[in-house]
Design an enzyme around this catalytic site. Structure first.
Site, PDB file in Angstrom:
ATOM      1  N   ASP A 287       8.788 -11.790  14.337  1.00  0.00           N
ATOM      2  CA  ASP A 287       8.057 -12.822  15.092  1.00  0.00           C
ATOM      3  C   ASP A 287       9.064 -13.558  15.965  1.00  0.00           C
ATOM      4  OD1 ASP A 287       5.048 -14.200  14.484  1.00  0.00           O
ATOM      5  OD2 ASP A 287       6.461 -15.461  15.598  1.00  0.00           O
TER       6      ASP A 287
ATOM      7  N   GLY B 240      -0.716 -10.411  10.768  1.00  0.00           N
ATOM      8  CA  GLY B 240       0.520  -9.670  10.491  1.00  0.00           C
ATOM      9  C   GLY B 240       1.013  -9.875   9.067  1.00  0.00           C
TER      10      GLY B 240
ATOM     11  N   ARG C 283     -17.731  -4.908   8.427  1.00  0.00           N
ATOM     12  CA  ARG C 283     -18.628  -6.072   8.487  1.00  0.00           C
ATOM     13  C   ARG C 283     -20.081  -5.625   8.318  1.00  0.00           C
ATOM     14  NH1 ARG C 283     -15.056  -8.962  13.173  1.00  0.00           N
ATOM     15  NH2 ARG C 283     -13.853 -10.284  11.750  1.00  0.00           N
TER      16      ARG C 283
ATOM     17  N   VAL D 111      -3.531  -4.347  17.272  1.00  0.00           N
ATOM     18  CA  VAL D 111      -4.505  -5.280  16.707  1.00  0.00           C
ATOM     19  C   VAL D 111      -4.839  -6.407  17.694  1.00  0.00           C
ATOM     20  CG1 VAL D 111      -5.046  -6.756  14.723  1.00  0.00           C
ATOM     21  CG2 VAL D 111      -3.504  -4.832  14.416  1.00  0.00           C
TER      22      VAL D 111
ATOM     23  N   ASN E   8      -1.905 -12.348  26.461  1.00  0.00           N
ATOM     24  CA  ASN E   8      -1.551 -11.261  25.553  1.00  0.00           C
ATOM     25  C   ASN E   8      -1.001 -10.045  26.292  1.00  0.00           C
ATOM     26  OD1 ASN E   8      -2.120 -12.841  23.398  1.00  0.00           O
ATOM     27  ND2 ASN E   8      -4.085 -11.894  22.889  1.00  0.00           N
TER      28      ASN E   8
ATOM     29  N   HIS F  36     -14.527  -3.188  21.153  1.00  0.00           N
ATOM     30  CA  HIS F  36     -14.502  -4.250  20.145  1.00  0.00           C
ATOM     31  C   HIS F  36     -14.958  -5.557  20.794  1.00  0.00           C
ATOM     32  CE1 HIS F  36     -13.364  -6.256  16.534  1.00  0.00           C
ATOM     33  NE2 HIS F  36     -12.330  -6.874  17.035  1.00  0.00           N
TER      34      HIS F  36
ATOM     35  N   ALA G  38       4.072 -12.289  12.881  1.00  0.00           N
ATOM     36  CA  ALA G  38       4.005 -12.633  11.451  1.00  0.00           C
ATOM     37  C   ALA G  38       3.014 -13.772  11.224  1.00  0.00           C
ATOM     38  CB  ALA G  38       5.399 -13.010  10.948  1.00  0.00           C
TER      39      ALA G  38
END
Ligand code: APR
Length: 309
Positions: A34, A15, A152, A119, A96, A176, A11
């Site tokens: 979260d 998020g 972008r 994401v 992560n 990415h 969150a």
């Protein structure tokens, strides 16, 4: 038929902003999760309190537990740490990885039919990790990157030409990272090929700015990374799925031979509908574009190896 259910894990900036776009578009009820106590509860209550003003009907619930995510149609995973100035997306891998492994297990246990939208960075690697750990079919694990990177590129073209962003179509391939492959040859303004509107040097400059687009925002913000455009992009994927729109959008998906690549999650144009990734579109590429794609794929492969799965 009840409303669709969208759970968003993490969150933080991305998020919570995704919750905002999703609720406002009435894509379904939103559950924000979260680990920090009070943050998802506070943000979701605040967002729900905006609904009488903005006039959207969507329940928004915040929680630290996963029970409320049960039977979600779509789960958006943004949990993890973002980059700071000077960091590459790869620098986030170790931390992560642990977060994504635990989150994916808890999510899939309760929503085995959900479509996962990833994401967290490094995006292609975390999408691969989620695919492997979730045990879900490849059609149901999607990484958000290409839409953001293409947006972008479109934004920079619109600024350069002083034209509406609405008229710009752009496509992009690859991971990415700074080696992503924007495709000016597949970019048009109201159907007019970009090459007819801008000299090559300008296009090259905009391509380079697109590649470094995430870093440009980080350097400006100093703390935290981009969130408005990333969250808008993720909600575009959720909308295409939940409304079965059959949109063609660049997303990070598991490849099994497409583009000559195997066992990798990589950005390619796909058709998105209620089943998730309904097909992968293979573009015809020039030799130079192929070279750039394979360079980008090599760096994604290297990062995936570091997962040591
Ligand atoms: N479970 C749930 N939430 C978690 C967990 C976990 N195991 N670990 C961390 N979080 C939460 C944090 O408490 C934080 O609120 O994830 C949230 C991340 O939010 P921000 O720090 O604001 O980061 P944000 O800018 O939203 O970026 C999130 O998306 O674009 C990528 O690189 C970015 O990887 C980063 C991710």
């Amino acid at each position: 038929m009840g409303r669709k259910k969208i759970s968003i894990i993490g969150a933080g900036f991305v998020g919570a902003t995704a919750a905002h776009w999703a609720a406002e578009k009435e894509l379904g009820d939103v559950v924000l999760v979260d680990i920090i106590e009070g943050i998802p509860q506070g943000k979701s209550l605040d967002l729900f309190e905006a609904s009488p003003i903005e006039g959207f009907d969507a329940k928004v619930i915040g929680t630290n537990a996963y029970e409320e995510t049960k039977d979600s149609d779509v789960v958006i995973i943004t949990s993890g740490i973002p980059r700071k100035p000077g960091m590459s997306r790869e620098d986030l891998l170790e931390i992560n990885k642990k977060i994504i492994e635990s989150v994916v297990t808890q999510v899939v246990e309760r929503s085995p039919k959900a479509i996962l939208i990833m994401v967290t960075n490094p995006l292609d690697t975390m999408t691969y990790l989620a695919f492997k750990r979730s045990g879900l079919p490849k059609q149901r694990v999607i990484g958000m990157a290409g839409i953001l990177d293409a947006a972008r590129f479109k934004a920079f073209i619109a600024m350069e030409l002083n034209v509406s962003v609405e008229d710009i179509q752009a496509l992009l391939l690859g991971g990415h990272g700074d080696e992503m492959v924007p495709l000016p040859r597949y970019t048009t303004v109201s159907g007019i090929p970009l090459a007819q509107l801008l000299p090559k040097e300008t296009v090259d400059r905009l391509v380079e700015r697109t590649r470094k687009g995430g870093g440009e925002i980080i350097n400006l913000l100093k703390a935290g990374s981009a969130f408005y455009a990333p969250s808008a992009a993720v909600v575009q994927i959720a909308e295409a799925i939940l409304k079965d729109k059959k949109r063609i959008l660049p997303c990070c998906v598991y490849l099994d031979g497409e583009y000559g690549l195997k066992d990798i999650c990589f950005g390619v144009p796909v058709k998105l509908g209620i089943g998730g990734v309904e097909s992968i579109i293979e573009l015809q590429l020039t030799d130079e574009e192929k070279r750039l794609v394979s360079k980008s794929a090599e760096s994604v492969k290297k990062s995936i190896m570091e997962l040591k799965l």
